[in-house]
Write an enzyme that holds these catalytic residues in place. Structure first.
Site, mmCIF file in Angstrom:
data_model
loop_
_atom_site.group_PDB
_atom_site.id
_atom_site.type_symbol
_atom_site.label_atom_id
_atom_site.label_comp_id
_atom_site.label_asym_id
_atom_site.label_seq_id
_atom_site.Cartn_x
_atom_site.Cartn_y
_atom_site.Cartn_z
ATOM 1 N N CYS A 141 2.969 65.644 47.455
ATOM 2 C CA CYS A 141 2.534 66.795 48.237
ATOM 3 C C CYS A 141 3.527 67.105 49.350
ATOM 4 O O CYS A 141 3.240 66.950 50.534
ATOM 5 C CB CYS A 141 1.133 66.542 48.775
ATOM 6 S SG CYS A 141 -0.032 66.374 47.414
ATOM 7 N N GLU A 142 4.725 67.475 48.964
ATOM 8 C CA GLU A 142 5.810 67.892 49.870
ATOM 9 C C GLU A 142 6.627 68.933 49.117
ATOM 10 O O GLU A 142 6.909 68.749 47.928
ATOM 11 C CB GLU A 142 6.760 66.719 50.181
ATOM 12 C CG GLU A 142 6.158 65.534 50.881
ATOM 13 C CD GLU A 142 5.949 65.745 52.376
ATOM 14 O OE1 GLU A 142 6.512 66.716 52.931
ATOM 15 O OE2 GLU A 142 5.213 64.946 52.967
ATOM 16 N N GLU A 196 33.868 46.410 49.101
ATOM 17 C CA GLU A 196 32.404 46.463 49.172
ATOM 18 C C GLU A 196 31.877 47.601 48.293
ATOM 19 O O GLU A 196 31.202 48.508 48.778
ATOM 20 C CB GLU A 196 31.961 46.672 50.622
ATOM 21 C CG GLU A 196 32.446 45.607 51.592
ATOM 22 C CD GLU A 196 32.194 45.967 53.064
ATOM 23 O OE1 GLU A 196 31.736 47.096 53.347
ATOM 24 O OE2 GLU A 196 32.459 45.107 53.915
ATOM 25 N N PRO A 197 32.168 47.584 47.002
ATOM 26 C CA PRO A 197 31.726 48.701 46.153
ATOM 27 C C PRO A 197 30.228 48.634 45.886
ATOM 28 O O PRO A 197 29.677 47.576 45.631
ATOM 29 C CB PRO A 197 32.503 48.471 44.857
ATOM 30 C CG PRO A 197 32.728 46.993 44.810
ATOM 31 C CD PRO A 197 32.863 46.543 46.238
ATOM 32 N N ARG A 203 17.154 60.978 46.294
ATOM 33 C CA ARG A 203 18.482 61.542 46.551
ATOM 34 C C ARG A 203 18.505 63.077 46.547
ATOM 35 O O ARG A 203 19.131 63.676 47.428
ATOM 36 C CB ARG A 203 19.515 60.981 45.570
ATOM 37 C CG ARG A 203 19.729 59.460 45.713
ATOM 38 C CD ARG A 203 20.919 58.945 44.928
ATOM 39 N NE ARG A 203 22.157 59.465 45.450
ATOM 40 C CZ ARG A 203 22.867 60.435 44.907
ATOM 41 N NH1 ARG A 203 22.486 60.962 43.756
ATOM 42 N NH2 ARG A 203 23.962 60.869 45.472
ATOM 43 N N TYR A 208 19.694 64.366 50.106
ATOM 44 C CA TYR A 208 21.084 64.829 50.210
ATOM 45 C C TYR A 208 21.347 66.090 49.396
ATOM 46 O O TYR A 208 22.509 66.476 49.244
ATOM 47 C CB TYR A 208 22.056 63.775 49.635
ATOM 48 C CG TYR A 208 21.899 62.357 50.071
ATOM 49 C CD1 TYR A 208 22.034 61.999 51.412
ATOM 50 C CD2 TYR A 208 21.666 61.354 49.133
ATOM 51 C CE1 TYR A 208 21.928 60.672 51.798
ATOM 52 C CE2 TYR A 208 21.566 60.019 49.511
ATOM 53 C CZ TYR A 208 21.694 59.692 50.853
ATOM 54 O OH TYR A 208 21.604 58.392 51.220
HETATM 55 C C1 LIG Z 1 26.923 51.653 51.958
HETATM 56 C C2 LIG Z 1 28.059 50.760 52.263
HETATM 57 C C3 LIG Z 1 28.909 50.332 51.246
HETATM 58 C C4 LIG Z 1 28.799 50.803 49.813
HETATM 59 O O1 LIG Z 1 29.060 52.154 49.718
HETATM 60 P P1 LIG Z 1 29.193 52.844 48.265
HETATM 61 O O2 LIG Z 1 29.449 54.252 48.575
HETATM 62 O O3 LIG Z 1 27.894 52.631 47.570
HETATM 63 O O4 LIG Z 1 30.313 52.169 47.582
HETATM 64 C C5 LIG Z 1 29.909 49.451 51.570
HETATM 65 N N1 LIG Z 1 30.077 49.003 52.847
HETATM 66 C C6 LIG Z 1 29.274 49.407 53.859
HETATM 67 C C7 LIG Z 1 29.500 48.892 55.223
HETATM 68 C C8 LIG Z 1 28.239 50.295 53.606
HETATM 69 O O5 LIG Z 1 27.451 50.709 54.594
#
Ligand SMILES: *Cc1c(COP(=O)(O)O)cnc(C)c1O
Length: 424
Positions: free
Chosen positions: A345-346, A274-275, A313, A317
């Site tokens: 305005c933050e 899941e990249p 971001r 973070y």
């Molecule tokens: C956010 C997320 C990802 C992707 O994460 P990356 O750091 O962008 O690769 C994959 N799987 C799940 C369940 C996520 O919540």
């Protein structure tokens, strides 16, 4: 690895001069490189030449339909975390059979939608979700293919706000409860357990903790097989980091993919990845224009037309983005130190503190590098600013793939009650 570089004194995305894009579209705007997206997907796919793999691109990193369609054309599937992301993926041409559905808070309506579409897999994160999913599936006369997302209790070393694989994180099923929950899944009429899923965090540069987590997951999957469960899939989630600044050296996507291929090999598993960030992060930039320089007693502010509503971001973070001018600095050009801020305005609307840049003048255009993931998707219309537009480049051509909304569109969903508009 990306396709943004200076050519003829101007920053280009592939064959397109970014000054041309900025002049036509206006700033702020995001620009994405097709070649970079494609290359990242291919590098990962290459490592799985000898194994069955599904690259389920994480839609939440960048869900623009044109980005999704680019990846769909490479054979990618999608990892979605809401009904809306599921519909986006489908609209972009990703078949339901390549979609996995993650997330801790799926509603019955979202489950029903995904079952009707016939998605590849639900990544289930709790006992309550498992039971509700079974009920919804039975009601629809279907069986839900599931993997339990297990929490391996491994610290990934990233920013605490994006760590998801420690026992105190809200994600996944506690490690010690996983086997009992698979036993329960086997008894539920609407559930078919087909895999084990894990996702330990994001912006992880070190393969060590990932390997530890994936080895635990493979061992668990084999144990489950021994208990009679027909476990065919290992979903390793996403989370590989990218370089945001000089000196960052996260593991390259090829090494990451090879490691996963190695850890999962030999058992006939279908591997699901899941990249998100690693595919989209370095494939995008945010263009901005310098408005003013403002001198405070102890610092110089550089005020841009892009704000934290466009790229959150740094505020969210403390993330670093390189900021470079669209006109290539000449050798020996004067440098100056700025606090780079936006117009919101933050006080958190600050992109960088004490950042040394080639001297900037009002009207100069700049690019925030590595803004392709968790950029536009996290943008808002705070301060009644139009949602930031997005542009996709492919070689020498480009297209606006989300235009800037008009004021009428921005206010179109709102309504002033009649009692306020008729005089007393
Ligand atoms: C956010 C997320 C990802 C992707 O994460 P990356 O750091 O962008 O690769 C994959 N799987 C799940 C369940 C996520 O919540």
């Amino acid at each position: 690895m990306h396709h943004f570089s200076y050519s003829g004194g101007h920053l280009h995305c592939e064959g397109v001069n970014l000054e041309t894009v900025a002049a036509e579209v206006g700033t702020p705007c995001y620009v994405y490189s097709s070649a970079t997206l494609v290359r990242h997907a291919q590098v990962i796919a290459d490592a799985f030449r000898r194994q069955s793999v599904l690259i389920a691109y994480s839609v939440k990193a960048n869900g623009n339909l044109a980005v999704l369609a680019t990846l769909a054309a490479q054979g990618c599937g999608a990892d979605v975390v809401s009904g809306g992301e599921l519909l986006r993926a489908r609209k972009a041409g990703i078949p339901a059979s390549k979609i996995v559905f993650s997330g801790v808070g799926k509603t019955a309506a979202e489950m029903g939608l995904a079952l009707e579409q016939g998605i590849h897999q639900f990544n289930v994160e709790s006992a309550g979700e498992l039971r509700l999913l079974s009920e919804v599936a039975v009601r629809l006369g279907r069986e839900a293919p599931i993997a339990l997302r297990v929490n391996p209790d491994v610290a990934a070393g990233g920013h605490p706000n994006i760590s998801t694989g420690k026992s105190g994180d809200k994600f996944g099923v506690p490690w010690g409860e996983a086997e009992a929950l698979y036993a329960e899944a086997a008894r539920l009429p609407g559930i078919r357990a087909v895999g084990v899923d894990v996702h330990i965090g994001s912006q992880i540069g070190d393969l060590g903790p990932m390997r530890t987590a994936f080895e635990k997951v493979v061992a668990l999957a084999l144990r489950l097989r021994g208990q009679g469960h027909d476990i065919r899939r290992i979903d390793v989630g996403g989370g590989l980091g990218i370089p945001y600044k000089e000196g960052d050296a996260p593991a390259p996507p090829s090494a990451y993919a090879e490691m996963i291929a190695e850890v999962t090999a030999g058992h006939g598993f279908e591997v699901i990845l899941e990249p998100g960030r690693v595919i989209a992060g370095n494939a995008g930039v945010l263009l901005a224009t310098a408005l003013y320089e403002k001198q405070a007693p102890d610092r110089t502010f550089l005020i841009l037309d892009a704000g934290m509503n466009d790229l959150i971001r740094p505020a969210l973070y403390g993330a670093h983005h390189d900021i470079i001018p669209l006109v290539e600095p000449r050798p020996g050009q004067a440098m100056k130190t700025y606090d780079v801020v936006g117009p919101i305005c933050e006080s958190t609307d600050k992109f960088a503190a004490a950042r040394e840049l080639p001297e900037v003048h009002g009207g100069d255009r700049l690019a925030f590098m590595s803004a392709g993931a968790y950029g536009a998707v996290l943008s808002s219309a705070y301060n009644a600013r139009p949602l930031v537009p997005e542009v996709l480049v492919d070689g020498d051509r480009y297209e606006i793939v989300r235009r800037r909304p008009t004021f009428e569109e921005m206010t179109g969903l709102e309504r002033v009650p009649e009692w306020l508009t008729t005089a007393a």
